[in-house]
Structures are given as structure tokens and as C-alpha cells.
Design a protein around this motif. Structure first.
Motif, PDB file in Angstrom:
ATOM      1  N   TYR A   1       0.826  -1.211   0.000  1.00 38.74           N
ATOM      2  CA  TYR A   1       0.000   0.000   0.000  1.00 38.74           C
ATOM      3  C   TYR A   1       0.864   1.266   0.000  1.00 38.74           C
ATOM      4  CZ  TYR A   1      -3.877   3.100   0.829  1.00 38.74           C
ATOM      5  OH  TYR A   1      -4.798   4.096   0.696  1.00 38.74           O
ATOM      6  N   ARG A   2       1.902   1.266   0.832  1.00 36.85           N
ATOM      7  CA  ARG A   2       2.759   2.449   0.939  1.00 36.85           C
ATOM      8  C   ARG A   2       3.462   2.758  -0.387  1.00 36.85           C
ATOM      9  NH1 ARG A   2       7.343   1.374   4.610  1.00 36.85           N
ATOM     10  NH2 ARG A   2       5.677   0.935   6.075  1.00 36.85           N
ATOM     11  N   TYR A   3       3.898   1.722  -1.079  1.00 33.96           N
ATOM     12  CA  TYR A   3       4.656   1.911  -2.316  1.00 33.96           C
ATOM     13  C   TYR A   3       3.807   1.668  -3.564  1.00 33.96           C
ATOM     14  CZ  TYR A   3       8.514   1.820   0.967  1.00 33.96           C
ATOM     15  OH  TYR A   3       9.341   2.081   2.022  1.00 33.96           O
ATOM     16  N   ARG A   4       2.495   1.752  -3.417  1.00 33.79           N
ATOM     17  CA  ARG A   4       1.587   1.484  -4.533  1.00 33.79           C
ATOM     18  C   ARG A   4       1.877   2.335  -5.764  1.00 33.79           C
ATOM     19  NH1 ARG A   4      -0.863   4.334  -0.647  1.00 33.79           N
ATOM     20  NH2 ARG A   4      -2.066   6.194  -1.187  1.00 33.79           N
ATOM     21  N   ASN A   5       2.312   3.570  -5.562  1.00 35.93           N
ATOM     22  CA  ASN A   5       2.589   4.433  -6.710  1.00 35.93           C
ATOM     23  C   ASN A   5       3.868   4.037  -7.448  1.00 35.93           C
ATOM     24  OD1 ASN A   5       0.263   6.026  -6.420  1.00 35.93           O
ATOM     25  ND2 ASN A   5       1.245   7.217  -4.812  1.00 35.93           N
ATOM     26  N   GLY A   6       4.676   3.175  -6.837  1.00 31.96           N
ATOM     27  CA  GLY A   6       5.876   2.676  -7.499  1.00 31.96           C
ATOM     28  C   GLY A   6       5.606   1.471  -8.388  1.00 31.96           C
ATOM     29  N   TYR A   7       4.385   0.943  -8.305  1.00 33.39           N
ATOM     30  CA  TYR A   7       4.014  -0.191  -9.147  1.00 33.39           C
ATOM     31  C   TYR A   7       3.819   0.279 -10.582  1.00 33.39           C
ATOM     32  CZ  TYR A   7       1.313  -3.957 -11.199  1.00 33.39           C
ATOM     33  OH  TYR A   7       0.876  -4.950 -12.030  1.00 33.39           O
ATOM     34  N   LYS A   8       4.400  -0.442 -11.520  1.00 27.78           N
ATOM     35  CA  LYS A   8       4.291  -0.081 -12.937  1.00 27.78           C
ATOM     36  C   LYS A   8       3.284  -1.005 -13.614  1.00 27.78           C
ATOM     37  CE  LYS A   8       9.058   1.546 -13.123  1.00 27.78           C
ATOM     38  NZ  LYS A   8       9.159   1.648 -11.689  1.00 27.78           N
ATOM     39  N   ASP A   9       2.427  -0.410 -14.428  1.00 23.27           N
ATOM     40  CA  ASP A   9       1.350  -1.152 -15.079  1.00 23.27           C
ATOM     41  C   ASP A   9       1.826  -2.342 -15.909  1.00 23.27           C
ATOM     42  OD1 ASP A   9      -0.496   0.566 -14.002  1.00 23.27           O
ATOM     43  OD2 ASP A   9      -0.701   1.789 -15.812  1.00 23.27           O
ATOM     44  N   ASP A  10       3.038  -2.286 -16.419  1.00 23.65           N
ATOM     45  CA  ASP A  10       3.511  -3.338 -17.313  1.00 23.65           C
ATOM     46  C   ASP A  10       4.194  -4.496 -16.585  1.00 23.65           C
ATOM     47  OD1 ASP A  10       5.705  -1.803 -16.558  1.00 23.65           O
ATOM     48  OD2 ASP A  10       6.696  -1.980 -18.494  1.00 23.65           O
ATOM     49  N   GLN A  11       4.265  -4.438 -15.251  1.00 24.97           N
ATOM     50  CA  GLN A  11       4.925  -5.517 -14.541  1.00 24.97           C
ATOM     51  C   GLN A  11       3.911  -6.465 -13.905  1.00 24.97           C
ATOM     52  OE1 GLN A  11       6.219  -2.578 -11.038  1.00 24.97           O
ATOM     53  NE2 GLN A  11       7.333  -4.467 -10.939  1.00 24.97           N
ATOM     54  N   SER A  12       4.346  -7.671 -13.665  1.00 31.40           N
ATOM     55  CA  SER A  12       3.508  -8.683 -13.022  1.00 31.40           C
ATOM     56  C   SER A  12       3.332  -8.328 -11.545  1.00 31.40           C
ATOM     57  CB  SER A  12       4.179 -10.049 -13.157  1.00 31.40           C
ATOM     58  OG  SER A  12       3.663 -10.961 -12.223  1.00 31.40           O
ATOM     59  N   PHE A  13       2.092  -8.279 -11.098  1.00 30.42           N
ATOM     60  CA  PHE A  13       1.844  -7.992  -9.683  1.00 30.42           C
ATOM     61  C   PHE A  13       2.410  -9.108  -8.814  1.00 30.42           C
ATOM     62  CE2 PHE A  13      -0.537  -8.405  -5.756  1.00 30.42           C
ATOM     63  CZ  PHE A  13      -0.327  -7.147  -5.218  1.00 30.42           C
ATOM     64  N   LYS A  14       2.244 -10.346  -9.263  1.00 31.68           N
ATOM     65  CA  LYS A  14       2.736 -11.499  -8.502  1.00 31.68           C
ATOM     66  C   LYS A  14       4.230 -11.375  -8.223  1.00 31.68           C
ATOM     67  CE  LYS A  14       3.049 -16.538  -8.881  1.00 31.68           C
ATOM     68  NZ  LYS A  14       2.737 -17.688  -9.745  1.00 31.68           N
ATOM     69  N   THR A  15       4.991 -11.040  -9.256  1.00 26.14           N
ATOM     70  CA  THR A  15       6.433 -10.871  -9.080  1.00 26.14           C
ATOM     71  C   THR A  15       6.729  -9.702  -8.157  1.00 26.14           C
ATOM     72  OG1 THR A  15       6.833 -11.783 -11.273  1.00 26.14           O
ATOM     73  CG2 THR A  15       8.604 -10.495 -10.313  1.00 26.14           C
ATOM     74  N   TRP A  16       6.002  -8.615  -8.319  1.00 29.54           N
ATOM     75  CA  TRP A  16       6.214  -7.411  -7.521  1.00 29.54           C
ATOM     76  C   TRP A  16       5.946  -7.675  -6.040  1.00 29.54           C
ATOM     77  CZ3 TRP A  16       2.869  -3.485  -5.253  1.00 29.54           C
ATOM     78  CH2 TRP A  16       3.533  -2.274  -4.962  1.00 29.54           C
ATOM     79  N   ILE A  17       4.844  -8.343  -5.696  1.00 30.91           N
ATOM     80  CA  ILE A  17       4.530  -8.581  -4.277  1.00 30.91           C
ATOM     81  C   ILE A  17       5.534  -9.549  -3.660  1.00 30.91           C
ATOM     82  CG2 ILE A  17       2.828 -10.437  -4.580  1.00 30.91           C
ATOM     83  CD1 ILE A  17       1.281  -9.140  -2.214  1.00 30.91           C
ATOM     84  N   TRP A  18       6.005 -10.524  -4.446  1.00 33.34           N
ATOM     85  CA  TRP A  18       6.987 -11.458  -3.885  1.00 33.34           C
ATOM     86  C   TRP A  18       8.350 -10.806  -3.711  1.00 33.34           C
ATOM     87  CZ3 TRP A  18       5.757 -15.388  -1.081  1.00 33.34           C
ATOM     88  CH2 TRP A  18       4.502 -15.976  -1.236  1.00 33.34           C
ATOM     89  N   GLN A  19       8.677  -9.823  -4.528  1.00 26.94           N
ATOM     90  CA  GLN A  19       9.900  -9.047  -4.293  1.00 26.94           C
ATOM     91  C   GLN A  19       9.766  -8.283  -2.976  1.00 26.94           C
ATOM     92  OE1 GLN A  19       9.923  -6.825  -8.015  1.00 26.94           O
ATOM     93  NE2 GLN A  19      11.813  -7.838  -8.622  1.00 26.94           N
ATOM     94  N   ILE A  20       8.598  -7.717  -2.751  1.00 30.97           N
ATOM     95  CA  ILE A  20       8.358  -6.997  -1.499  1.00 30.97           C
ATOM     96  C   ILE A  20       8.449  -7.961  -0.320  1.00 30.97           C
ATOM     97  CG2 ILE A  20       6.607  -5.772  -0.136  1.00 30.97           C
ATOM     98  CD1 ILE A  20       5.701  -4.449  -2.791  1.00 30.97           C
ATOM     99  N   ALA A  21       7.830  -9.125  -0.456  1.00 30.70           N
ATOM    100  CA  ALA A  21       7.863 -10.118   0.626  1.00 30.70           C
ATOM    101  C   ALA A  21       9.295 -10.533   0.942  1.00 30.70           C
ATOM    102  CB  ALA A  21       7.024 -11.334   0.237  1.00 30.70           C
ATOM    103  N   ARG A  22      10.067 -10.735  -0.074  1.00 31.12           N
ATOM    104  CA  ARG A  22      11.467 -11.116   0.136  1.00 31.12           C
ATOM    105  C   ARG A  22      12.229  -9.994   0.838  1.00 31.12           C
ATOM    106  NH1 ARG A  22      16.372 -11.412  -3.307  1.00 31.12           N
ATOM    107  NH2 ARG A  22      17.577 -13.117  -2.422  1.00 31.12           N
ATOM    108  N   ASN A  23      11.967  -8.760   0.458  1.00 32.18           N
ATOM    109  CA  ASN A  23      12.613  -7.627   1.123  1.00 32.18           C
ATOM    110  C   ASN A  23      12.177  -7.517   2.581  1.00 32.18           C
ATOM    111  OD1 ASN A  23      14.044  -6.928  -1.169  1.00 32.18           O
ATOM    112  ND2 ASN A  23      12.521  -5.448  -1.851  1.00 32.18           N
ATOM    113  N   VAL A  24      10.907  -7.775   2.850  1.00 30.72           N
ATOM    114  CA  VAL A  24      10.419  -7.772   4.238  1.00 30.72           C
ATOM    115  C   VAL A  24      11.170  -8.831   5.031  1.00 30.72           C
ATOM    116  CG1 VAL A  24       8.438  -8.364   5.704  1.00 30.72           C
ATOM    117  CG2 VAL A  24       8.139  -6.784   3.799  1.00 30.72           C
ATOM    118  N   TRP A  25      11.293 -10.017   4.469  1.00 29.85           N
ATOM    119  CA  TRP A  25      12.020 -11.087   5.150  1.00 29.85           C
ATOM    120  C   TRP A  25      13.458 -10.654   5.438  1.00 29.85           C
ATOM    121  CZ3 TRP A  25      12.156 -15.178   8.032  1.00 29.85           C
ATOM    122  CH2 TRP A  25      13.334 -15.911   8.109  1.00 29.85           C
ATOM    123  N   ASN A  26      14.129 -10.176   4.405  1.00 31.00           N
ATOM    124  CA  ASN A  26      15.535  -9.808   4.560  1.00 31.00           C
ATOM    125  C   ASN A  26      15.740  -8.704   5.581  1.00 31.00           C
ATOM    126  OD1 ASN A  26      16.504 -11.708   2.739  1.00 31.00           O
ATOM    127  ND2 ASN A  26      16.282 -10.338   1.006  1.00 31.00           N
TER     128      ASN A  26
END
Length: 177
Positions: free
Chosen positions: A58-83
Motif C-alpha cells: 500500500y505504501r509503495y503502490r505508486n511505485g508499481y508499474k502497469d507493465d509488470q507482473s503484480f505477482k512478481t512485484w509482491i513477492w519481491q516486497i515479501a522477500r525484502n520484508v524477510w531480509n
């Protein structure tokens, strides 16, 4: 009624539609919870990390680009949260399982799950993430190369080494298939 894609829901979130965010949460919360539980070995920690992941979406929603896969984007975020979160708040320790009593009392399925969890915890974070993403979440190497920001070939080498280690640990724990 047609179900909206993840990407369309994310566009709606950017436009301020909270119901779309709720839909994304419903779609991804269980998978994220399983991922973080497998990574941390602790359900409460996993629940906190799921919440942090959605807060970042939600915080970085404006950084999401229309041409990218949401699935990949959320899992990148999840991995960053873990790290970032796990390293700050807890040190990863290898689990020891009192297999004698648990094996006698547990079903074969529960025993195998415990052995696999124990074996996973012996891998490095990167190896464990890759195994969980690939084997338990069903990601392909192409998607994973984007999430891990490395080549598919490199991921295959890491995966091969990780699976070899898992096999050795499982054998040491008494599991033979």
C-alpha cells in the motif's frame, strides 16, 4: 461477472479503491503466511511479516508499474520484508527436533513435515528462499531471476546445491525414501 486480474486490482488500489486492496489481501495472505512460516519457523513472526508486506504494497503502490507482473512485484516486497525484518529482530538459529518422542506420536505426514522444516532451516537464507519459492510456491526460474535479481543459470546452481544439502540433512535425520 469477470474476476479482475491482480494487475487491474493494483491499478484500482492506486486510484484509491480500498476494496481492491482487500481483494489482493484475500488472494495473497495465505501464500505469504506459508512462505514466512517456512522461512522463520514461527507462525507469529510470519503473521507480522505478512502484515508488513501488505503495508509496503500500500505504501509503495505508486511505485508499481502497469507493465509488470503484480505477482512478481509482491513477492519481491515479501522477500525484502524477510531480509530486512528478520535480520533486525531475530537471529536465525538452527532448529533441533526431539525426533524420538515426536516420531513415535506423530503420523508419517507430520514426521516428514517436521523433518523437512528442520532440514530447510539448515540452509542459508538464499537457498531456503529459492527452495520455498520454486518447490512450494511454484515459481519458475524466469520469475525467480527477477525476484532474486540474478540469472536463471545462477539460480539453478544454487537450487542444485540446496537440494543436495537437504538430501544429506534428511538422511542424517533418519529419512530415506
Amino acid at each position: 461477472m469477470l474476476e479482475l486480474t491482480d494487475e487491474k486490482l493494483m491499478q484500482n488500489v492506486i486510484a484509491g479503491k480500498q476494496a481492491s486492496m482487500n481483494q489482493l489481501i484475500i488472494r495473497y495472505q495465505n501464500d505469504l503466511l506459508r512462505f514466512f512460516t517456512r522461512m522463520s519457523g514461527n507462525k507469529h513472526t510470519a503473521e507480522d511479516m505478512v502484515q508488513m508486506t501488505f503495508e509496503r504494497v500500500y505504501r509503495y503502490r505508486n511505485g508499481y508499474k502497469d507493465d509488470q507482473s503484480f505477482k512478481t512485484w509482491i513477492w519481491q516486497i515479501a522477500r525484502n520484508v524477510w531480509n530486512s525484518s528478520f535480520r533486525k529482530h531475530e537471529k536465525l538459529t538452527s532448529l533441533t527436533v526431539n525426533t524420538d518422542q515426536k516420531v513415535r506420536d506423530a503420523s508419517k505426514t507430520f514426521e516428514l513435515q517436521q523433518l523437512i522444516q528442520t532440514a530447510l532451516m539448515t540452509l542459508s537464507e538464499r537457498e531456503r528462499e529459492l527452495v520455498v519459492f520454486y518447490h512450494l510456491k511454484g515459481f519458475g526460474y524466469k520469475e525467480l531471476s527477477q525476484i532474486f535479481e540474478t540469472s536463471e543459470g545462477n539460480l539453478r546452481v544454487i537450487q542444485c546445491r540446496a537440494l543436495k544439502k537437504l538430501g544429506q540433512v534428511l538422511k542424517q535425520l533418519g529419512y530415506e525414501h
